[in-house]
Design a protein around this motif. Sequence first.
Motif, mmCIF file in Angstrom:
data_model
loop_
_atom_site.group_PDB
_atom_site.id
_atom_site.type_symbol
_atom_site.label_atom_id
_atom_site.label_comp_id
_atom_site.label_asym_id
_atom_site.label_seq_id
_atom_site.Cartn_x
_atom_site.Cartn_y
_atom_site.Cartn_z
ATOM 1 N N GLU A 469 0.835 -1.200 0.000
ATOM 2 C CA GLU A 469 0.000 0.000 0.000
ATOM 3 C C GLU A 469 0.869 1.248 0.000
ATOM 4 N N ASP A 627 -7.961 -6.086 2.294
ATOM 5 C CA ASP A 627 -7.682 -6.427 3.693
ATOM 6 C C ASP A 627 -8.540 -7.627 4.076
ATOM 7 N N ASP A 746 -2.236 -7.114 1.693
ATOM 8 C CA ASP A 746 -3.142 -7.064 2.841
ATOM 9 C C ASP A 746 -2.397 -6.390 3.986
ATOM 10 N N THR A 747 -2.837 -5.179 4.343
ATOM 11 C CA THR A 747 -2.151 -4.437 5.405
ATOM 12 C C THR A 747 -2.531 -4.928 6.791
ATOM 13 N N THR A 748 -3.587 -5.762 6.916
ATOM 14 C CA THR A 748 -4.001 -6.271 8.225
ATOM 15 C C THR A 748 -3.365 -7.622 8.536
#
Length: 794
Positions: A469, A627, A746-748
């Motif tokens: 991201e 995410d 996926d930042t989570t």
Amino acid sequence: MDQTPAPIFRKQQRPPPSSAIPSSSPAFGTPAHPLRPFNVDAPKAAILPIILPPATLRPLAFRTFTKKHSLTLTSSALQELASFIGRHCGSGWREEGLAERVLEEVARSWKNRNGGVMVDGTSKELQDILKTLEGNMSGGKITGPNRGLPRGDSMLTEPGDADVTNTRLGIRPAGPPREDSNTSFGMSGLGVHEAAEDEEAANDPRAWLKVIDAHEQPRLIYNVSKKHFERETAKPSLLPPASHKATLFRNRYHVIHQRLLRNEAFQTSSVSTSRKRTFQRSLSSQQQSLKITPIANLLGRHGSNHMLLGQLTVLPTGDIAISDLTGTIALDLKQAVAIPEDSAWFCPGMLVLIDGVYEEEDESSGKGLGGTSGVGGTLGGRFQGFFLGQPPCEKRKATLGISGLDGGQDQTIGGGFGWIDFLGVGSERAVGTKMRRLEQRLLREPHPPSTDESPAPSPSRNRVIILGELNLDQPRALQALRKILSVYAAEPEDSTPLTFVLAGNFTQHAVMARGGSGGSIEYKEYFDALASTLSEFPTLLQASTFVFVPGDNDGWVSAFTAGASVPLPRKRVPDMFTSRVRRAFAAANAEANHPPGVVPGSAVWTSNPSRLSLFGPNHELVLFRDDISARLRRTSIHLKRKAAERDTEDTENTTSEKQNSQEEHETQHPDAMDLDAGAAPSPPAPLPNTTTTTTPHDVHAARKLVKSILDQGYLSPFRQAVRPVHWDYAPALHLYPLPTAMALVDTTAPAFCVTYEGCHVMNPGSVLVPGRRGVGRWVEYEIGQQGRLRECTL
């Protein structure tokens, strides 16, 4: 009787229309050898129709369809072909080879339309092919602008045909006209040429790189009766009829169901006396394979044990249920255990396998269903689930029917879908061997072994740089991007990576929906700043392809959703915001003097998700920004865990059980899950009278996430209320066959590089590492091998 005039009369000038039938009187200049009255003014050779028995045509049809094209003719199709050839080819169908040409063209056109292995005479595809072919036949031969065989084919090569466009019957080519015989397998879209000089001219491997937008990807539907994938010909719509929602679920179910039936655990063998079970349960000695029971077949079978395949749903009463194509039944998961334990997520919307016992409504314990029994196909009673698992995944080689080493030329007998062109770049069996030769020449050139005195080899060009991201509204993000690009700009010119992938969200918040804070003007200024940063590295802009994948906060859709979940697949960022970036690439390429055969650098704005294909079907990289890890945690079903905290006297038994279970799982899945070398160290062996060493949390979370997505074979295994999907574009979300690699931004979830069933999944996370100030992170993926996480300090 042959009605064709002798060749000597073809050179004479035809009489005027007023004297079409010559007279016998010398005063009218009757020729010495008068023309036959029926052929005087005929513009083409006449054909006398005959009645051709299908049994007479059968040997020739078998040689053409079965031996040459691996197709099977039904009796109705043979009857249609015999009637067509007898009507249009006449008595010369055998001696002049007219029937062979017609059968060859019909077979190729059938493959071009993905008609399947069985050629059925009642199918609409065959009727369309014959109807189109009928309008292009003259004198028993295929002529006209729509003739489909290549010019190089000796059967149809005639003088004066050099300018005839070779178009497949009824299908318009996607690119310039092709001259090879494999256009029916998507080679025209890839631009593959048979001539050796064309291959030598394309010395840049980026000439074989293609970014496939989700809205342009072929939409394939699995046909249960033909056991084959068919191309959806209807035009897709963003507002389709409600029946298309049922088609979406039905197609997902059929794809996974046929994948399960190809699994060894669900096949009955008369040779083997025992078969290892995917699910650990006690079975009778007579049962040698797992069987799936339709939900409707549970009626009247109280207390019997069954295995169900269906989608987890939520009933109006709030109970969890499972649905398949025959019905729905409520689930009791109080005693259910995941197999393997805690290895995947289970959420409503997923297709799962559940093993348990059916209890009728009278005997069921717990809450009843109230008035929902029988409504909408809901069965009365409950299904007591004991074991819950994901449908086992299938390797890419098994799906495509490849048995050779590293995708070699050997093929399994009748296995897989090797003839299906899933991405529009050519099928595996049509262009796979040739693409591997090209890859070997362009990317796999062996490097001389390095010695102590010799310098280290230069970095490889066959690399894809994946940035997570990139929030352009954060100054440190642009600073990190500048640092990362400077690393590759300092490398030798011939080692520049093929592709850079930059993923959104390109703004932290949905700027387009924030009203008076700038809106679209502010959003465009962020991309102008990105263009200024990219302009500092003209060598990369000249030799690489930059791919931009949007996120949920990017325009235009974020203007209406305010950053909430948007429907998938979502379109690219509009061109009005990215004009300055494209101008930077144009300026860099204008300054460069590219030699012949070198493809200039470019910026590609694509959809989310999208596919990156290199050398046709050899390498497929899925690009997906979502995410999904946080969504899985929010909507997952909590299952009963196995008793991990037992008394000390049971510790040794528990350890031995886990070791046996692990050995059995490794035997069934020898390369089920691998990590890259730098991800995490292998846990040490357990000591006597101690518990096993637990897997690090980040590694376990990565494995759990990857297994959940790839086993589902679908990028959005959620309910429509949680993650909307455009029904007509849902085929672009399927992961079947498995891609060779997948970039899941996926930042989570923690950053990882994991290989599962031959598919390498990478997650770079965010470019700015959370919790570590001044650190940038990305993934460097070497095509066909593995990726590795890299970091830099700002």
